[in-house]
Design a protein around this motif. Sequence first.
Motif, PDB file in Angstrom:
ATOM      1  N   ARG A   1      41.405  95.846  42.779  1.00 32.23           N
ATOM      2  CA  ARG A   1      40.941  94.516  42.380  1.00 32.23           C
ATOM      3  C   ARG A   1      39.448  94.598  42.063  1.00 32.23           C
ATOM      4  NH1 ARG A   1      42.070  91.230  46.919  1.00 32.23           N
ATOM      5  NH2 ARG A   1      44.208  91.034  46.143  1.00 32.23           N
ATOM      6  N   THR A   2      39.073  94.121  40.885  1.00 27.81           N
ATOM      7  CA  THR A   2      37.661  94.115  40.529  1.00 27.81           C
ATOM      8  C   THR A   2      36.913  93.178  41.466  1.00 27.81           C
ATOM      9  OG1 THR A   2      38.173  94.540  38.207  1.00 27.81           O
ATOM     10  CG2 THR A   2      35.983  93.701  38.703  1.00 27.81           C
ATOM     11  N   GLN A   3      35.905  93.728  42.136  1.00 25.76           N
ATOM     12  CA  GLN A   3      35.159  92.960  43.134  1.00 25.76           C
ATOM     13  C   GLN A   3      33.963  92.242  42.512  1.00 25.76           C
ATOM     14  OE1 GLN A   3      33.491  95.345  46.370  1.00 25.76           O
ATOM     15  NE2 GLN A   3      34.090  93.779  47.832  1.00 25.76           N
ATOM     16  N   SER A   4      33.202  92.962  41.695  1.00 24.58           N
ATOM     17  CA  SER A   4      32.020  92.355  41.082  1.00 24.58           C
ATOM     18  C   SER A   4      31.534  93.212  39.925  1.00 24.58           C
ATOM     19  CB  SER A   4      30.892  92.218  42.115  1.00 24.58           C
ATOM     20  OG  SER A   4      30.488  93.494  42.583  1.00 24.58           O
ATOM     21  N   TYR A   5      30.717  92.587  39.090  1.00 24.58           N
ATOM     22  CA  TYR A   5      30.028  93.312  38.025  1.00 24.58           C
ATOM     23  C   TYR A   5      28.566  93.465  38.422  1.00 24.58           C
ATOM     24  CZ  TYR A   5      33.965  92.916  34.810  1.00 24.58           C
ATOM     25  OH  TYR A   5      35.199  93.034  34.204  1.00 24.58           O
ATOM     26  N   GLY A   6      28.079  94.713  38.351  1.00 29.28           N
ATOM     27  CA  GLY A   6      26.675  94.938  38.655  1.00 29.28           C
ATOM     28  C   GLY A   6      25.800  94.464  37.510  1.00 29.28           C
TER      29      GLY A   6
END
Length: 249
Positions: free
Chosen positions: A141-146
Amino acid sequence: MPSLATAQSAFDGTWKIDLKKVEMPKKPDVLLLQNGMYHCKTCVPPVSVKADGTDQPVSGHPYYDTMAVTVVNDHTIHEIDKKDGKVISDSTMTVAADGKKANFEFTDSSNNNTDPVTGNGTMMRVAKGPAGAHAISGSWRTQSYGSVSDNALTRSYKVDGDMFSMNAPTGESYTAKMDGSEAPYKGDPGATSVSVKKLSSHVMQETDKRDGEIISVAKMTVAPDGKSMTIAVDDKLHGTHMSFVAMKQ
């Protein structure tokens, strides 16, 4: 002095997504790399190609027609997607030593011959892959975009009479009546038409279609103070939901 015929719409102007205010989809991506084959089980349609670094034909995807997956090491893969021989996207995924998280970075030119979209982010493991499979195997699951380049985060909107227009730095654009009737969606190989319906002075609903099939529905709600806009997107193609907040520039 002549009076103003119509007041400016709450949507008028340029908006930029705040990466700190993004709600990512809950549904995970499912990947498998085993016995020399790479499988993206949640791609639509699913993808299965040899992971030998050579261009492998892929059908049914509007953005690319070949995929080359290279196993860099036991925790990293490199993927290059092409369309008509042109590199469309270049991405790398690296799983952490403990196997619980993964970092990704990408360059994407799938829309037009403008500056590519670049970015990176973090994924969290939801489920392990089968024994003996490469570390990228499992559910993520994609958690965040840096970070993501500004050209992917910015959109400009304009209301003119009964028409609603959108323009993006990456080349996408449309102008549609706000009565739900369809209009051409330009600059995105994955969307062929769009319809827009004005639900209120501060709420707009956009429906995107590909060859007559609904692929996404977005509800855009401008805050009472006009400074932010919440965009909730139902991705009908992948069966996911996400939302983000854009700030008036």
